[in-house]
Design a protein around this motif. Structure first.
Motif, PDB file in Angstrom:
ATOM      1  N   PRO A 184     -24.038  80.867  -1.724  1.00  0.00           N
ATOM      2  CA  PRO A 184     -25.348  80.317  -2.077  1.00  0.00           C
ATOM      3  C   PRO A 184     -25.276  79.502  -3.359  1.00  0.00           C
ATOM      4  CG  PRO A 184     -25.245  82.630  -2.689  1.00  0.00           C
ATOM      5  CD  PRO A 184     -23.947  82.320  -1.979  1.00  0.00           C
ATOM      6  N   ALA A 185     -26.052  78.426  -3.418  1.00  0.00           N
ATOM      7  CA  ALA A 185     -26.123  77.638  -4.649  1.00  0.00           C
ATOM      8  C   ALA A 185     -27.148  78.238  -5.600  1.00  0.00           C
ATOM      9  CB  ALA A 185     -26.475  76.195  -4.337  1.00  0.00           C
ATOM     10  N   ARG A 186     -28.188  78.807  -5.029  1.00  0.00           N
ATOM     11  CA  ARG A 186     -29.272  79.334  -5.843  1.00  0.00           C
ATOM     12  C   ARG A 186     -29.601  80.750  -5.419  1.00  0.00           C
ATOM     13  NH1 ARG A 186     -32.582  75.343  -7.980  1.00  0.00           N
ATOM     14  NH2 ARG A 186     -33.411  77.107  -9.138  1.00  0.00           N
ATOM     15  N   GLU A 187     -30.350  81.432  -6.262  1.00  0.00           N
ATOM     16  CA  GLU A 187     -30.814  82.785  -5.972  1.00  0.00           C
ATOM     17  C   GLU A 187     -32.325  82.699  -5.794  1.00  0.00           C
ATOM     18  OE1 GLU A 187     -29.184  85.516  -5.462  1.00  0.00           O
ATOM     19  OE2 GLU A 187     -29.912  87.216  -6.639  1.00  0.00           O
ATOM     20  N   HIS A 190     -35.217  84.331  -8.087  1.00  0.00           N
ATOM     21  CA  HIS A 190     -34.668  84.842  -9.345  1.00  0.00           C
ATOM     22  C   HIS A 190     -35.600  84.497 -10.493  1.00  0.00           C
ATOM     23  CE1 HIS A 190     -31.665  86.024 -12.313  1.00  0.00           C
ATOM     24  NE2 HIS A 190     -32.021  84.946 -12.990  1.00  0.00           N
ATOM     25  N   SER A 191     -35.906  85.488 -11.309  1.00  0.00           N
ATOM     26  CA  SER A 191     -36.775  85.237 -12.452  1.00  0.00           C
ATOM     27  C   SER A 191     -35.935  85.038 -13.697  1.00  0.00           C
ATOM     28  CB  SER A 191     -37.718  86.418 -12.668  1.00  0.00           C
ATOM     29  OG  SER A 191     -38.310  86.308 -13.951  1.00  0.00           O
ATOM     30  N   ALA A 192     -36.082  83.875 -14.293  1.00  0.00           N
ATOM     31  CA  ALA A 192     -35.366  83.605 -15.537  1.00  0.00           C
ATOM     32  C   ALA A 192     -36.345  83.707 -16.708  1.00  0.00           C
ATOM     33  CB  ALA A 192     -34.732  82.227 -15.486  1.00  0.00           C
ATOM     34  N   ARG A 203     -36.835  85.866 -18.914  1.00  0.00           N
ATOM     35  CA  ARG A 203     -36.332  86.352 -20.200  1.00  0.00           C
ATOM     36  C   ARG A 203     -35.252  85.453 -20.772  1.00  0.00           C
ATOM     37  NH1 ARG A 203     -34.277  92.019 -19.435  1.00  0.00           N
ATOM     38  NH2 ARG A 203     -34.336  92.147 -21.700  1.00  0.00           N
ATOM     39  N   GLU A 204     -35.049  84.335 -20.114  1.00  0.00           N
ATOM     40  CA  GLU A 204     -33.991  83.442 -20.577  1.00  0.00           C
ATOM     41  C   GLU A 204     -34.412  82.723 -21.853  1.00  0.00           C
ATOM     42  OE1 GLU A 204     -30.634  80.970 -18.265  1.00  0.00           O
ATOM     43  OE2 GLU A 204     -32.653  80.780 -17.508  1.00  0.00           O
ATOM     44  N   ARG A 214     -23.744  74.242  -6.541  1.00  0.00           N
ATOM     45  CA  ARG A 214     -22.715  75.227  -6.213  1.00  0.00           C
ATOM     46  C   ARG A 214     -21.376  74.847  -6.838  1.00  0.00           C
ATOM     47  NH1 ARG A 214     -23.196  75.824  -0.533  1.00  0.00           N
ATOM     48  NH2 ARG A 214     -22.240  73.774  -0.540  1.00  0.00           N
ATOM     49  N   GLU A 273     -29.609  82.516 -13.757  1.00  0.00           N
ATOM     50  CA  GLU A 273     -29.539  82.673 -12.308  1.00  0.00           C
ATOM     51  C   GLU A 273     -28.097  82.536 -11.811  1.00  0.00           C
ATOM     52  OE1 GLU A 273     -31.553  79.388 -10.595  1.00  0.00           O
ATOM     53  OE2 GLU A 273     -31.284  80.031  -8.521  1.00  0.00           O
ATOM     54  N   LEU A 294     -25.541  85.240  -9.987  1.00  0.00           N
ATOM     55  CA  LEU A 294     -24.826  85.047  -8.720  1.00  0.00           C
ATOM     56  C   LEU A 294     -23.336  85.355  -8.871  1.00  0.00           C
ATOM     57  CD1 LEU A 294     -26.655  81.819  -7.519  1.00  0.00           C
ATOM     58  CD2 LEU A 294     -26.524  83.959  -6.221  1.00  0.00           C
ATOM     59  N   GLN A 335     -21.277  84.071  -5.883  1.00  0.00           N
ATOM     60  CA  GLN A 335     -20.544  82.849  -6.190  1.00  0.00           C
ATOM     61  C   GLN A 335     -19.175  83.244  -6.718  1.00  0.00           C
ATOM     62  OE1 GLN A 335     -22.988  80.408  -8.790  1.00  0.00           O
ATOM     63  NE2 GLN A 335     -24.150  79.598  -7.062  1.00  0.00           N
TER      64      GLN A 335
END
Lengths: 123, 324
Positions: free
Chosen positions: A22-25, A28-30, A32-33, B42, B101, B105, B111
């Motif tokens: 996968p390229a992304r999740e 996904h909560s960022a 707290r970034e 990716r 994120e 992964l 990943q």
């Protein structure tokens, strides 16, 4: 099994699986970034600050220190600006659109537009 | 205004195609096909992961470097790898992903990173071999990426390639020093070459005959040369360097082919490559465990920095608050 179809020498350090990765999740909560900062570096005296990249840092002081370590490890700069990415106002959603069109038909703003007799010097 | 031809691609796609055809660059806020965006996120993410996992095999030798200078150099190199990871995570973020994120992964094992870092560094000579061969192969891969169609990725690669050059030369110099030393030191250098040669060749990926996936990336200007082309380029550059070192490439079939102007060489063991990729390499488990632990053990630092920033921001917004 070992058809190579889902592998290639993608990134710098070599063959990495791509298919099924996968390229992304999704979701996904960022939240707290750390915030994103854009980094501008003056290469040496006499030059403007130029965009070098971005980084994440909790505050401006840490952003500056991180920018020094990330973007000027080899004396690439004598001055750094860090700007919260969120406060930058950019011209348009695209890099090229009608926003810049007004300049397109004003060739008379360039010195080469004007025909000057060949014998005229220093003009 | 002309009428829109229903058979034509939508205007944004046409603009994108035109930029690609002109070998121009795509910038973050341009329209781009979703598949292009996904492919890049990716690729850049896994490239970034490779950089930061790549700190581990060499990092293990920082405390055991043979001199203070070698130690300082190695620390600078490992710090560079961290920096490369950061440039790349930043580039991925311009496409809408977040660093948090992408790390998530990686830690979840969804990943991957380059398999080369699942091999152990058994001796000091391995630090030299990694710089010379692994970073040499990386440069061969990365130089074409400096012309990648996606602007932020290409710009990150320009910076990285400049720094990789130091990595490769310091690696070669480590081996050159060893090969000029005692018979034991020379044997140590040969042993490192024997172990790293084929994994380095495997870094370029499976033979083109097995690789059907590259065409789209070629079309998009993300990939510029095929796996086999890059591998050949690497071998042609490296064999003469091994001769200067006085080391033997562990390939009895290696020979110069006058007609083609290239070296002929044996393929790496692709079965081993697949085993390592699938998690059965010597250090897969160790690398991931260490990465997760480093991330978890750093959590309090991230939280403390966030809390400190929040406290400072609150204090700044209440300038009249009394000072104890």
């Amino acid at each position: 099994m070992s058809t190579g179809s889902d592998f290639q020498a993608e990134g710098g350090h070599g063959a990495i699986p791509t298919e099924g990765v996968p390229a992304r999740e999704p979701g996904h909560s960022a939240a707290r970034e750390w915030p994103l900062w854009e980094v501008f570096v003056r290469g040496r005296r006499g030059l403007s600050h130029v965009h070098a990249g971005s980084l994440r840092a909790p505050d401006a002081a840490m952003a500056l220190r991180n920018a020094r370590d990330v973007y000027t490890r080899r004396q690439e700069g004598v001055s750094i600006w860090v700007v919260p990415a969120a406060v930058i106002t950019a011209s348009s959603p695209d890099e090229k659109d009608s926003f810049f069109d007004p300049a397109g038909d004003k060739v008379y703003r360039h010195p080469t537009f004007y025909e000057i007799p060949a014998e005229v010097q220093h003009l | 205004m002309s009428d829109v031809d229903a058979t034509e691609a939508p205007a944004p796609q046409q603009e994108f195609d035109a930029l690609i055809d002109a070998d121009s660059r795509i910038e973050p806020r341009d329209w781009m096909p979703e598949a292009y965006r996904t492919t890049l996120v990716r690729q850049i993410a896994q490239h970034a992961h490779s950089e930061i996992i790549g700190m581990q095999p060499e990092g293990e030798w920082i405390t055991r470097a043979p001199s203070l200078q070698r130690k300082a150099i190695l620390m600078a190199k490992v710090q560079d790898e961290a920096g490369h990871g950061l440039y790349l995570y930043s580039a991925a973020e311009t496409l809408g992903a977040s660093r948090d994120e992408l790390l998530h992964l990686l830690h979840a094992g969804k990943q991957k990173y380059s398999s080369i870092f699942n091999y152990p560094t058994l001796s000091w000579a391995d630090v030299g071999a990694i710089g010379w061969l692994v970073d040499g192969a990386a440069i061969t891969n990365q130089v074409p990426l400096c012309r990648c169609s996606y602007g932020p990725y290409a710009r990150a690669m320009v910076r990285i390639c400049k720094e990789e050059s130091f990595h490769q030369r310091q690696g070669f110099e480590i081996l050159h020093t060893l090969t000029g030393g005692t018979p034991e030191q020379k044997a140590m250098a040969q042993d490192a070459l024997d172990r790293w040669w084929y994994p380095s060749l495997a870094m370029f990926g499976p033979p083109d005959s097995d690789s059907t996936h590259s065409e789209q990336s070629m079309r998009w200007g993300i990939k510029r040369f095929s796996n086999d082309e890059l591998r050949q380029k690497f071998v042609d550059m490296t064999v003469p360097q091994a001769e200067v070192l006085g080391l033997r490439i562990p390939d009895p079939a290696l020979r110069w082919d006058e007609d083609s102007g290239h070296y002929r060489f044996s393929e790496p063991d692709w079965e081993e490559f697949w085993a390592v990729v699938k998690g059965r390499g010597p250090c897969n488990e160790q690398r991931m465990t260490h990465r997760r632990r480093a991330h978890d053990e750093g959590a309090w630092v991230r939280e403390a920095a966030t809390a400190y920033a929040a406290k400072r921001a609150a204090a700044a917004s209440q300038p009249t608050a009394s000072v104890a």
